[in-house]
Motif scaffolding. Structure first.
Motif, short mmCIF file in Angstrom:
data_model
loop_
_atom_site.label_atom_id
_atom_site.label_comp_id
_atom_site.label_asym_id
_atom_site.label_seq_id
_atom_site.Cartn_x
_atom_site.Cartn_y
_atom_site.Cartn_z
N UNK A 19 -10.14 -7.35 4.98
CA UNK A 19 -9.55 -6.04 4.94
C UNK A 19 -8.25 -6.36 4.22
N UNK A 20 -7.64 -7.36 4.67
CA UNK A 20 -6.21 -7.86 4.26
C UNK A 20 -6.31 -8.01 2.79
N UNK A 137 -1.60 9.59 5.55
CA UNK A 137 -2.80 9.39 5.13
C UNK A 137 -3.25 7.87 5.35
N UNK A 138 -2.25 7.00 5.25
CA UNK A 138 -2.49 5.53 5.09
C UNK A 138 -2.68 5.13 6.56
N UNK A 139 -1.93 5.60 7.27
CA UNK A 139 -2.08 5.46 9.00
C UNK A 139 -3.18 6.02 9.57
N UNK A 140 -3.70 7.24 9.34
CA UNK A 140 -4.89 7.80 9.66
C UNK A 140 -5.87 6.76 9.16
N UNK A 141 -6.09 6.34 7.82
CA UNK A 141 -7.14 5.49 7.40
C UNK A 141 -7.13 4.16 7.92
N UNK A 142 -6.05 3.77 8.38
CA UNK A 142 -5.96 2.45 9.03
C UNK A 142 -6.58 2.48 10.52
N UNK A 143 -6.51 3.48 11.25
CA UNK A 143 -6.99 3.67 12.42
C UNK A 143 -8.41 3.95 12.28
N UNK A 144 -8.85 4.74 11.04
CA UNK A 144 -10.28 4.93 10.91
C UNK A 144 -10.99 3.69 10.70
N UNK A 187 -12.28 -1.01 1.58
CA UNK A 187 -11.53 -0.29 2.83
C UNK A 187 -10.08 -0.81 2.94
N UNK A 188 -9.93 -1.93 2.60
CA UNK A 188 -8.48 -2.42 2.62
C UNK A 188 -7.51 -1.66 1.69
N UNK A 189 -8.12 -1.74 0.52
CA UNK A 189 -7.47 -0.94 -0.66
C UNK A 189 -7.05 0.42 -0.24
N UNK A 190 -7.97 1.11 0.38
CA UNK A 190 -8.22 2.38 0.80
C UNK A 190 -6.92 2.79 1.91
N UNK A 191 -6.64 1.67 2.62
CA UNK A 191 -5.59 1.79 3.60
C UNK A 191 -4.09 1.48 3.00
N UNK A 192 -4.12 0.37 2.24
CA UNK A 192 -2.84 -0.04 1.51
C UNK A 192 -2.15 0.84 0.46
N UNK A 204 4.71 -5.36 4.40
CA UNK A 204 4.27 -4.65 5.69
C UNK A 204 3.00 -3.85 5.34
N UNK A 205 2.69 -3.42 4.22
CA UNK A 205 1.56 -2.51 4.21
C UNK A 205 0.32 -3.35 4.13
N UNK A 206 0.47 -4.65 3.45
CA UNK A 206 -0.67 -5.70 3.62
C UNK A 206 -0.84 -6.07 4.99
N UNK A 207 0.23 -6.43 5.64
CA UNK A 207 -0.13 -6.64 6.97
C UNK A 207 -0.76 -5.89 8.16
N UNK A 208 -0.24 -4.55 7.75
CA UNK A 208 -0.89 -3.52 8.58
C UNK A 208 -2.50 -3.28 8.44
N UNK A 209 -2.66 -3.36 6.95
CA UNK A 209 -4.00 -3.31 6.39
C UNK A 209 -4.81 -4.38 7.17
N UNK A 210 -4.43 -5.53 7.16
CA UNK A 210 -5.06 -6.82 7.61
C UNK A 210 -5.41 -6.63 9.27
#
Length: 283
Positions: A19-20, A137-144, A187-192, A204-210
């Motif tokens: 994901x990262x 949208x990114x935060x919601x996708x990260x949780x999903x 999926x990681x791209x969809x979050x970041x 920070x975005x890459x870290x949250x995605x990972x």
């Protein structure tokens, strides 16, 4: 290294690193490789299908440690439960985090038929000046994605429950983990993408995605624990894992690969993936 530790390490690589890596690609490399992503998803689908058909399901019918075969209806039932659970989970995720959030119209079609739509980069083009929506949208996708990754971890854990590190079964489980890791890249791209477009710094975005891949490890421990209880529990765990993977194959990977790049080549890559999977299982 014992089997449990090895399974945790492998699962962490599949979930967190996979994901990262998607987040890293979105942040620093680019997002215009529809053809490559389509072929990657198709190839991963083929390998998954081979592992399910020639490894997981046969082992569910004849689990390690059982003198007798498990009833075929038990295996079919476990497979159906796995498929339905993941399908319902994805339905909930789609309702909470549509691929084109927060609305669907002529500029935001419901079906993701390009890499841009799949990872929200097209949303950025339309909403450049509405960064708060993109960040949300990114935060919601990260949780999903985090919620979605747990059953994938269960698949890997269940695959390791009846094997030691040096066994052929462990090799198949390792291959499955690698394929799931590839599956996690888009999926990681969809979050970041929406996080970065919403103003989050790239690192920070890459870290949250990972971190959204971390629940994969929890799922692996659950899958391993269930599979180690008894031959019947192992059979159900393997069946559930098979159903989960069949949904990922036919409900996600293949439709997305064909929609992203309309060509005959994705079907060929599926066959290549099946061949590779069979070589790993039987060679």
């Amino acid at each position: 290294m014992d089997t449990v530790t090895y399974a945790v390490v492998v699962t962490a690589l599949a979930g967190i690193v996979g994901t990262g890596l998607g987040g890293l690609l979105a942040a620093f490399i680019g997002r215009d490789s529809d053809k490559n992503v389509s072929l990657l998803l198709s190839f991963a689908a083929g390998i998954m299908l081979a592992v399910v058909s020639f490894d997981l399901l046969p082992d569910a019918i004849h689990p390690e440690g059982s003198a007798e075969s498990i009833g075929i209806y038990t295996v079919i039932g476990g497979t159906a439960v796995g498929y339905v659970v993941i399908a319902l989970l994805n339905r909930i995720i789609d309702r909470r985090a549509d691929r084109e959030v927060p609305h669907i119209d002529k500029d935001h079609p419901k079906t993701a038929d390009s890499l841009g739509e799949l990872i929200h980069s097209d949303h950025y083009e339309v909403h450049k000046n509405r960064k708060s929506e993109l960040f949300t949208a990114g935060v919601v996708m990260a949780f999903a994605i985090a919620l979605h990754n747990m059953p994938e971890g269960m698949v890997i854990g269940a695959s390791f429950a009846y094997s030691d590190i040096s066994s052929t079964a462990a090799t198949g489980a390792l291959l499955l983990a690698i394929v799931i890791g590839f599956h996690n890249i888009p999926e990681g791209m969809a979050v970041a993408v929406p996080l970065i477009a919403g103003g989050t710094k790239k690192f920070k975005a890459v870290l949250l995605t990972a971190l959204s891949g971390a629940p994969t490890v929890i799922g692996a421990l659950i899958g391993y624990w269930i599979g180690a209880m008894s031959p019947l529990a192992l059979s159900f765990s393997m069946s559930f894992a098979s159903g989960a993977m069949l949904y990922v194959i036919f409900g996600e990977l293949l439709p997305e690969s064909i929609l992203i790049w309309r060509s005959k080549l994705p079907a060929f890559m599926v066959l290549c993936g099946i061949a590779v999977g069979m070589l790993v299982v039987y060679a």
